[in-house]
Design an enzyme around this catalytic site. Structure first.
Site, PDB file in Angstrom:
ATOM      1  N   HIS A 231      -4.057  -4.312   7.630  1.00 57.41           N
ATOM      2  CA  HIS A 231      -4.213  -3.183   8.307  1.00 57.41           C
ATOM      3  C   HIS A 231      -3.047  -2.944   9.724  1.00 57.41           C
ATOM      4  O   HIS A 231      -3.332  -3.940  10.637  1.00 57.41           O
ATOM      5  CB  HIS A 231      -5.462  -3.060   8.436  1.00 57.41           C
ATOM      6  CG  HIS A 231      -5.882  -1.199   9.203  1.00 57.41           C
ATOM      7  ND1 HIS A 231      -5.772  -0.511   8.313  1.00 57.41           N
ATOM      8  CD2 HIS A 231      -5.593  -0.125  10.021  1.00 57.41           C
ATOM      9  CE1 HIS A 231      -6.005   0.875   8.715  1.00 57.41           C
ATOM     10  NE2 HIS A 231      -5.482   0.479  10.277  1.00 57.41           N
TER      11      HIS A 231
ATOM     12  N   HIS B  36       0.913   6.298   1.956  1.00 53.18           N
ATOM     13  CA  HIS B  36       1.747   7.306   2.840  1.00 53.18           C
ATOM     14  C   HIS B  36       3.201   7.882   1.810  1.00 53.18           C
ATOM     15  O   HIS B  36       3.654   8.478   2.459  1.00 53.18           O
ATOM     16  CB  HIS B  36       1.974   6.440   3.923  1.00 53.18           C
ATOM     17  CG  HIS B  36       0.860   6.422   5.079  1.00 53.18           C
ATOM     18  ND1 HIS B  36      -0.236   7.442   5.065  1.00 53.18           N
ATOM     19  CD2 HIS B  36       0.014   4.725   5.025  1.00 53.18           C
ATOM     20  CE1 HIS B  36      -0.959   7.138   5.527  1.00 53.18           C
ATOM     21  NE2 HIS B  36      -1.639   5.467   5.525  1.00 53.18           N
TER      22      HIS B  36
ATOM     23  N   THR C 170      -8.810   3.634   8.569  1.00 50.20           N
ATOM     24  CA  THR C 170      -9.522   3.295   8.408  1.00 50.20           C
ATOM     25  C   THR C 170     -10.040   2.345  10.193  1.00 50.20           C
ATOM     26  O   THR C 170      -9.285   1.190  10.420  1.00 50.20           O
ATOM     27  CB  THR C 170      -9.552   1.427   7.844  1.00 50.20           C
ATOM     28  OG1 THR C 170      -8.915   2.733   6.686  1.00 50.20           O
ATOM     29  CG2 THR C 170     -10.900   1.237   7.168  1.00 50.20           C
TER      30      THR C 170
ATOM     31  N   GLU D 196     -10.829  -9.195   2.532  1.00 53.51           N
ATOM     32  CA  GLU D 196      -9.678  -8.554   3.003  1.00 53.51           C
ATOM     33  C   GLU D 196      -9.744  -8.802   4.912  1.00 53.51           C
ATOM     34  O   GLU D 196     -10.714  -7.760   5.083  1.00 53.51           O
ATOM     35  CB  GLU D 196      -8.843  -7.641   2.646  1.00 53.51           C
ATOM     36  CG  GLU D 196      -7.705  -7.358   3.864  1.00 53.51           C
ATOM     37  CD  GLU D 196      -7.438  -6.190   2.816  1.00 53.51           C
ATOM     38  OE1 GLU D 196      -7.319  -6.279   1.524  1.00 53.51           O
ATOM     39  OE2 GLU D 196      -6.006  -5.396   3.352  1.00 53.51           O
TER      40      GLU D 196
ATOM     41  N   ASN E 198       0.778  -1.298  -0.134  1.00 56.63           N
ATOM     42  CA  ASN E 198       0.270   0.347  -0.149  1.00 56.63           C
ATOM     43  C   ASN E 198       0.525   1.372  -0.255  1.00 56.63           C
ATOM     44  O   ASN E 198       1.370   1.316   0.927  1.00 56.63           O
ATOM     45  CB  ASN E 198      -0.788  -0.047   1.264  1.00 56.63           C
ATOM     46  CG  ASN E 198      -1.890   0.888   0.978  1.00 56.63           C
ATOM     47  OD1 ASN E 198      -1.428   1.971   0.772  1.00 56.63           O
ATOM     48  ND2 ASN E 198      -3.007   0.738   1.556  1.00 56.63           N
TER      49      ASN E 198
ATOM     50  N   ARG F   1      -9.505   8.293  -0.776  1.00 60.78           N
ATOM     51  CA  ARG F   1     -10.165   8.800  -0.270  1.00 60.78           C
ATOM     52  C   ARG F   1     -11.016   9.616  -0.359  1.00 60.78           C
ATOM     53  O   ARG F   1     -10.698  10.879  -1.527  1.00 60.78           O
ATOM     54  CB  ARG F   1      -9.325   9.456   1.171  1.00 60.78           C
ATOM     55  CG  ARG F   1      -8.923   8.018   2.399  1.00 60.78           C
ATOM     56  CD  ARG F   1      -8.052   8.492   3.502  1.00 60.78           C
ATOM     57  NE  ARG F   1      -7.966   7.531   4.579  1.00 60.78           N
ATOM     58  CZ  ARG F   1      -8.900   6.810   5.937  1.00 60.78           C
ATOM     59  NH1 ARG F   1      -9.886   8.037   5.252  1.00 60.78           N
ATOM     60  NH2 ARG F   1      -8.360   5.906   5.977  1.00 60.78           N
TER      61      ARG F   1
ATOM     62  N   GLU G 226      -8.689   0.369  -3.164  1.00 63.55           N
ATOM     63  CA  GLU G 226     -10.034   0.651  -1.816  1.00 63.55           C
ATOM     64  C   GLU G 226     -10.499   1.273  -2.301  1.00 63.55           C
ATOM     65  O   GLU G 226     -10.068   2.736  -2.027  1.00 63.55           O
ATOM     66  CB  GLU G 226      -8.318   0.713  -0.693  1.00 63.55           C
ATOM     67  CG  GLU G 226      -7.766  -0.622   0.067  1.00 63.55           C
ATOM     68  CD  GLU G 226      -7.123  -0.450   0.839  1.00 63.55           C
ATOM     69  OE1 GLU G 226      -7.003  -1.131   1.242  1.00 63.55           O
ATOM     70  OE2 GLU G 226      -6.904   0.492   1.503  1.00 63.55           O
TER      71      GLU G 226
ATOM     72  N   HIS H 136      -5.561   3.755  -1.901  1.00 64.30           N
ATOM     73  CA  HIS H 136      -6.985   3.874  -0.967  1.00 64.30           C
ATOM     74  C   HIS H 136      -7.099   5.210  -1.779  1.00 64.30           C
ATOM     75  O   HIS H 136      -6.989   6.508  -0.651  1.00 64.30           O
ATOM     76  CB  HIS H 136      -7.424   4.418   0.015  1.00 64.30           C
ATOM     77  CG  HIS H 136      -8.169   4.104   1.266  1.00 64.30           C
ATOM     78  ND1 HIS H 136      -8.146   4.053   2.694  1.00 64.30           N
ATOM     79  CD2 HIS H 136      -9.908   4.421   0.477  1.00 64.30           C
ATOM     80  CE1 HIS H 136      -8.924   4.171   3.011  1.00 64.30           C
ATOM     81  NE2 HIS H 136     -10.242   4.999   1.459  1.00 64.30           N
TER      82      HIS H 136
ATOM     83  N   ARG I 297      -6.654  13.186   1.314  1.00 63.70           N
ATOM     84  CA  ARG I 297      -5.765  13.744   1.880  1.00 63.70           C
ATOM     85  C   ARG I 297      -4.254  12.734   1.237  1.00 63.70           C
ATOM     86  O   ARG I 297      -3.215  13.556   1.961  1.00 63.70           O
ATOM     87  CB  ARG I 297      -6.224  13.093   3.278  1.00 63.70           C
ATOM     88  CG  ARG I 297      -6.113  11.948   3.597  1.00 63.70           C
ATOM     89  CD  ARG I 297      -5.725  11.334   5.206  1.00 63.70           C
ATOM     90  NE  ARG I 297      -7.473  12.036   5.415  1.00 63.70           N
ATOM     91  CZ  ARG I 297      -7.834  10.583   6.776  1.00 63.70           C
ATOM     92  NH1 ARG I 297      -6.896   9.468   6.891  1.00 63.70           N
ATOM     93  NH2 ARG I 297      -8.930  11.342   6.793  1.00 63.70           N
TER      94      ARG I 297
HETATM   95  C1  LIG Z   1      -8.680  -0.240   4.139  1.00 62.98           C
HETATM   96  C2  LIG Z   1      -7.026  -0.139   4.591  1.00 62.98           C
HETATM   97  O1  LIG Z   1      -7.586  -0.325   5.545  1.00 62.98           O
HETATM   98  C3  LIG Z   1      -6.004   0.631   4.523  1.00 62.98           C
HETATM   99  O2  LIG Z   1      -5.909   0.018   3.374  1.00 62.98           O
HETATM  100  C4  LIG Z   1      -6.434   1.829   4.014  1.00 62.98           C
HETATM  101  O3  LIG Z   1      -5.930   2.589   2.644  1.00 62.98           O
HETATM  102  C5  LIG Z   1      -6.324   3.047   5.607  1.00 62.98           C
HETATM  103  O4  LIG Z   1      -6.467   4.094   5.165  1.00 62.98           O
HETATM  104  P1  LIG Z   1      -5.405   5.034   5.343  1.00 62.98           P
HETATM  105  O5  LIG Z   1      -3.861   4.478   4.107  1.00 62.98           O
HETATM  106  O6  LIG Z   1      -5.701   6.533   5.031  1.00 62.98           O
HETATM  107  O7  LIG Z   1      -4.780   4.380   6.921  1.00 62.98           O
HETATM  108  N1  LIG Z   2      -5.732  -2.692   3.421  1.00 62.34           N
HETATM  109  C1  LIG Z   2      -4.617  -2.177   4.281  1.00 62.34           C
HETATM  110  C2  LIG Z   2      -3.428  -2.077   3.728  1.00 62.34           C
HETATM  111  O1  LIG Z   2      -3.885  -1.568   2.521  1.00 62.34           O
HETATM  112  C3  LIG Z   2      -2.680  -1.617   4.411  1.00 62.34           C
HETATM  113  O2  LIG Z   2      -2.731  -0.881   5.970  1.00 62.34           O
HETATM  114  P1  LIG Z   2      -1.473  -0.923   6.588  1.00 62.34           P
HETATM  115  O3  LIG Z   2      -0.938  -1.289   6.457  1.00 62.34           O
HETATM  116  O4  LIG Z   2      -1.097   0.706   5.897  1.00 62.34           O
HETATM  117  O5  LIG Z   2      -1.538  -0.411   7.961  1.00 62.34           O
END
Ligand SMILES: CC(=O)[C@@H](O)[C@H](O)COP(=O)(O)O
Ligand SMILES: NCC(=O)COP(=O)(O)O
Length: 257
Positions: A196, A15, A106, A156, A12, A50, A75, A48, A54
């Site tokens: 997560h 960030h 989330t 998931e 992911n 949003r 996402e 994701h 953000r």
């Molecule tokens: C849905 C989930 O658990 C995450 O992958 C999501 O992307 C969290 O959002 P942030 O990356 O904004 O924390």
């Molecule tokens: N769906 C979870 C994800 O994509 C990553 O979550 P995180 O490791 O950033 O908390």
């Protein structure tokens, strides 16, 4: 999706975009990060988008659809805006997640039980565009049953409560819930992913759950990349996951439906 014999890592990159948005610069570019993560062995890229934009921006998602060599796990909240966007960009995979503007991240899984008709309609819309749908849910049998009624083939499991546990007993109780949910979902024919809050010190117990297909990991991995570089951070995570998986390979091999 055909289930692979090894546990997959979805990286992911939200960030990377968080850092860019903090100063409104063109860098660091999540698209560049996605390419590096793929080169280091990521099996897929998760973003994701949003509602408040953000971190990830529409432009990032559009570019990723053109450059990814693996596949995108997109996402999104279950809103008309996001459903229309998904229909336009046609990601390989959409993961429906709950979203609150004021949350830092989330906070829980999507409550399918209380909004089944709406989520079923969304699943049907995405499936009509050949998008594989997964539902991001808490490790709860009632949510798994509702997922099946919605027609989604993938879940998931939200590992946030496990990751946030403040003592060993609480963590083990959350791990047990995730283990049970993975078994319950697998027995009912679902593909089971998890994610997560996973990082280098808590990923192994999750990766030892034999029914899991993929882990999606962002914040912890990107944070590690600040110190060791993104390629090394991906490689380290992959190594930990595969070592954990090797410890339960006999159980994985024995799984049959
Ligand atoms: C849905 C989930 O658990 C995450 O992958 C999501 O992307 C969290 O959002 P942030 O990356 O904004 O924390
Ligand atoms: N769906 C979870 C994800 O994509 C990553 O979550 P995180 O490791 O950033 O908390």
């Amino acid at each position: 999706m055909i289930e692979p014999s090894r546990l997959l890592l979805g990286v992911n990159i939200d960030h990377i975009a968080t850092l860019r948005q903090a100063r409104g610069t063109r860098y660091p570019d999540p698209v560049q990060a996605a390419i590096l993560a793929e080169e280091a062995g990521a099996d897929g890229i998760t973003v994701h988008l949003r509602e408040d934009r953000r971190h990830i921006q529409d432009r990032d998602v559009r570019l990723l659809t053109e450059v990814l060599q693996t596949r995108m796990n997109f996402e999104m909240a279950v809103t008309e805006e996001m459903l229309s966007f998904a229909a336009e960009i046609r990601p390989a995979h959409c993961c429906l997640v709950p979203e609150k503007r004021e949350e830092l991240t989330t906070e829980g899984g999507l409550d399918i039980v209380s909004q089944e008709a709406r989520i079923k309609a969304a699943c049907e819309r995405l499936a009509a565009d050949n998008i594989e749908v997964s539902l991001f849910i808490d490790p709860d049998p009632a949510q798994i049953d509702a997922t099946i009624r919605c027609g989604a083939a993938v879940i998931e499991l939200h590992t946030g409560a496990y990751a946030d546990a403040t003592c060993a007993a609480e963590q083990q109780a959350e791990l047990a819930r995730i283990r049970e949910a993975a078994r319950y979902a697998w027995d009912r024919g679902l593909i089971v992913n998890a994610g997560h809050g996973l990082h280098y010190h808590n990923v192994e117990q999750i990766a030892e759950i034999p029914q899991l297909n993929e882990l999606n990991i962002g914040h912890g991995l990107i944070a590690r990349a600040l110190f060791v570089g993104l390629k090394e951070a991906v490689a380290e995570m992959r190594r930990l996951m595969l070592e954990a998986q090797a410890r339960v390979q006999p159980q994985r091999d024995a799984l049959s439906r």
